[in-house]
Design a protein around this motif. Structure first.
Motif, mmCIF file in Angstrom:
data_model
loop_
_atom_site.group_PDB
_atom_site.id
_atom_site.type_symbol
_atom_site.label_atom_id
_atom_site.label_comp_id
_atom_site.label_asym_id
_atom_site.label_seq_id
_atom_site.Cartn_x
_atom_site.Cartn_y
_atom_site.Cartn_z
ATOM 1 N N ASP A 2 -16.696 10.188 -15.600
ATOM 2 C CA ASP A 2 -17.580 9.569 -16.570
ATOM 3 C C ASP A 2 -17.764 10.505 -17.767
ATOM 4 O O ASP A 2 -18.183 11.652 -17.617
ATOM 5 C CB ASP A 2 -18.946 9.266 -15.950
ATOM 6 N N TRP A 5 -21.178 8.695 -23.789
ATOM 7 C CA TRP A 5 -20.859 8.120 -25.088
ATOM 8 C C TRP A 5 -21.036 9.137 -26.210
ATOM 9 O O TRP A 5 -20.247 9.196 -27.155
ATOM 10 C CB TRP A 5 -21.712 6.890 -25.336
ATOM 11 N N GLU A 6 -22.049 9.974 -26.136
ATOM 12 C CA GLU A 6 -22.278 10.946 -27.194
ATOM 13 C C GLU A 6 -21.116 11.920 -27.335
ATOM 14 O O GLU A 6 -20.799 12.368 -28.429
ATOM 15 C CB GLU A 6 -23.585 11.717 -26.939
ATOM 16 N N VAL A 8 -17.944 11.106 -26.563
ATOM 17 C CA VAL A 8 -16.874 10.301 -27.166
ATOM 18 C C VAL A 8 -17.128 10.146 -28.663
ATOM 19 O O VAL A 8 -16.201 10.226 -29.483
ATOM 20 C CB VAL A 8 -16.794 8.917 -26.484
ATOM 21 N N ARG A 9 -18.364 9.922 -29.028
ATOM 22 C CA ARG A 9 -18.744 9.777 -30.436
ATOM 23 C C ARG A 9 -18.416 11.050 -31.222
ATOM 24 O O ARG A 9 -17.920 10.992 -32.349
ATOM 25 C CB ARG A 9 -20.240 9.464 -30.515
ATOM 26 N N ALA A 70 -11.443 5.416 -27.401
ATOM 27 C CA ALA A 70 -12.681 5.884 -28.041
ATOM 28 C C ALA A 70 -13.116 4.916 -29.137
ATOM 29 O O ALA A 70 -14.316 4.628 -29.299
ATOM 30 C CB ALA A 70 -12.485 7.278 -28.611
ATOM 31 N N MET A 73 -14.602 1.932 -27.514
ATOM 32 C CA MET A 73 -15.910 2.271 -26.986
ATOM 33 C C MET A 73 -16.951 2.286 -28.096
ATOM 34 O O MET A 73 -18.102 1.858 -27.893
ATOM 35 C CB MET A 73 -15.855 3.637 -26.295
ATOM 36 N N ALA A 74 -16.560 2.748 -29.296
ATOM 37 C CA ALA A 74 -17.475 2.774 -30.435
ATOM 38 C C ALA A 74 -17.876 1.364 -30.839
ATOM 39 O O ALA A 74 -19.039 1.096 -31.167
ATOM 40 C CB ALA A 74 -16.823 3.497 -31.607
ATOM 41 N N TRP A 76 -17.944 -1.274 -28.860
ATOM 42 C CA TRP A 76 -18.822 -1.815 -27.815
ATOM 43 C C TRP A 76 -20.197 -1.169 -27.866
ATOM 44 O O TRP A 76 -21.210 -1.835 -27.587
ATOM 45 C CB TRP A 76 -18.183 -1.636 -26.440
ATOM 46 N N ALA A 77 -20.271 0.087 -28.264
ATOM 47 C CA ALA A 77 -21.576 0.728 -28.424
ATOM 48 C C ALA A 77 -22.369 0.035 -29.519
ATOM 49 O O ALA A 77 -23.586 -0.178 -29.402
ATOM 50 C CB ALA A 77 -21.401 2.209 -28.736
ATOM 51 N N ARG A 137 -18.795 -1.128 -35.367
ATOM 52 C CA ARG A 137 -19.366 0.053 -34.706
ATOM 53 C C ARG A 137 -20.851 0.227 -35.010
ATOM 54 O O ARG A 137 -21.511 1.078 -34.432
ATOM 55 C CB ARG A 137 -18.636 1.317 -35.153
#
Length: 297
Positions: A2, A5-6, A8-9, A70, A73-74, A76-77, A137
């Motif tokens: 896991d 997110w931070e 990945v950001r 990534a 994921m951004a 989806w965030a 995003r």
């Protein structure tokens, strides 16, 4: 494994800005913090994500494999954030709008003042930028753009056509021939790194050997130069009720295929589920439709 997110950001910010300092500015944190967190992420993954050098940070093969996921994921965030905010039924709070320097200065700044007086629960943050921010995003809630949206997940809220014109100061107009050609004018244009931003490419196409008389990377500097009589600028001819007095006058010059321009109000589709974003978009549509009506009359 896991990955928060931070983290990945942070990785994405370094990858897209090309440097740790650029990522620090985007994320509004210190560069030592970026360096420390990136080193911790690479240790966790067991692989270097970037090659550091004097010219910045470039992706390794491991970083390239992570880049695509990534970015998804951004997006989806951003979607998750909008879903959470849509539960607030009150149209109050901050709405971020991104636009060109011209639209930000000419329209959004005075619109923001009007909004503060009529709807005190709403606040604007205007992000003046040449580059398009990623609405999916959540880098902004709304955008005023010159091109219709093509990215999946974006919605065209309004399309507006307007006329472009060549503007100069009255003092410069008095020195020019009655009907000057495009090539006879001293031009004010964008300087690097924005030298491919309109109207530079269009003027290069229309004028052989196009060489501006004055360039700047700042729109307000260009406008000040035009008002001082230094040269001509291509600007939208429309007026709106927030328009400030201007000493510039239009010239009777045909811009050919670039005589007409377009403006689009764009957002992520799910952004309109957020009451404050929907309300500001409705108010913008109302004002822009008046501009469209006056431009076509």
């Amino acid at each position: 494994m896991d990955i928060p997110w931070e983290d990945v950001r942070l990785f994405l910010a370094v990858a897209e800005t090309g440097s740790l300092s650029g990522a620090a500015r985007r994320l509004r944190i210190g560069q030592p913090t970026v360096s420390r967190r990136l080193a911790a992420l690479e240790y966790t993954l067991g692989a270097a994500l970037f090659r550091r050098g004097v010219e910045g940070a470039s992706l390794t093969s491991a970083g390239e494999r992570l880049l695509g996921p990534a970015k998804k994921m951004a997006e989806w965030a951003g979607e998750v954030g909008r879903a959470v905010e849509s539960s607030d039924r009150s149209p109050r709070g901050l709405v971020r709008i991104t636009a060109t320097p011209f639209q930000s200065f000419d329209f959004l700044a005075p619109f923001g003042a009007w909004l503060a007086g009529k709807h005190p629960g709403l606040r604007l943050e205007v992000l003046s930028s040449i580059q398009y921010l990623d609405l999916n995003r959540g880098e902004a809630d709304l955008a005023l753009r010159a091109k219709a949206p093509t990215q999946e997940g974006l919605k065209e809220v309004l399309a507006l056509e307007f006329e472009n014109a060549v503007f100069v100061s009255k003092s410069l107009a008095a020195k020019l021939p009655r009907k000057p050609s495009l090539a006879e004018l001293p031009w004010i244009a964008w300087a690097p790194p924005f030298d491919m931003v309109p109207p530079n490419p269009q003027l290069e196409e229309l004028i052989p050997g196009f060489t501006p008389a004055f360039t700047s990377d700042n729109y307000l500097v260009q406008l000040a130069a035009a008002e001082a009589g230094l040269g001509a600028m291509v600007m939208a001819r429309h007026r709106h009720r927030f328009s400030r007095p201007s000493s510039l006058v239009p010239l009777p010059i045909d811009l050919g295929p670039y005589q007409r321009g377009s403006l689009y109000l764009v957002c992520a589709k799910s952004a309109l589920d957020i009451p404050r974003v929907r309300r500001v978009s409705e108010l913008l549509v109302s004002e822009l439709e008046k501009v469209g009506a006056s431009s076509s009359s």
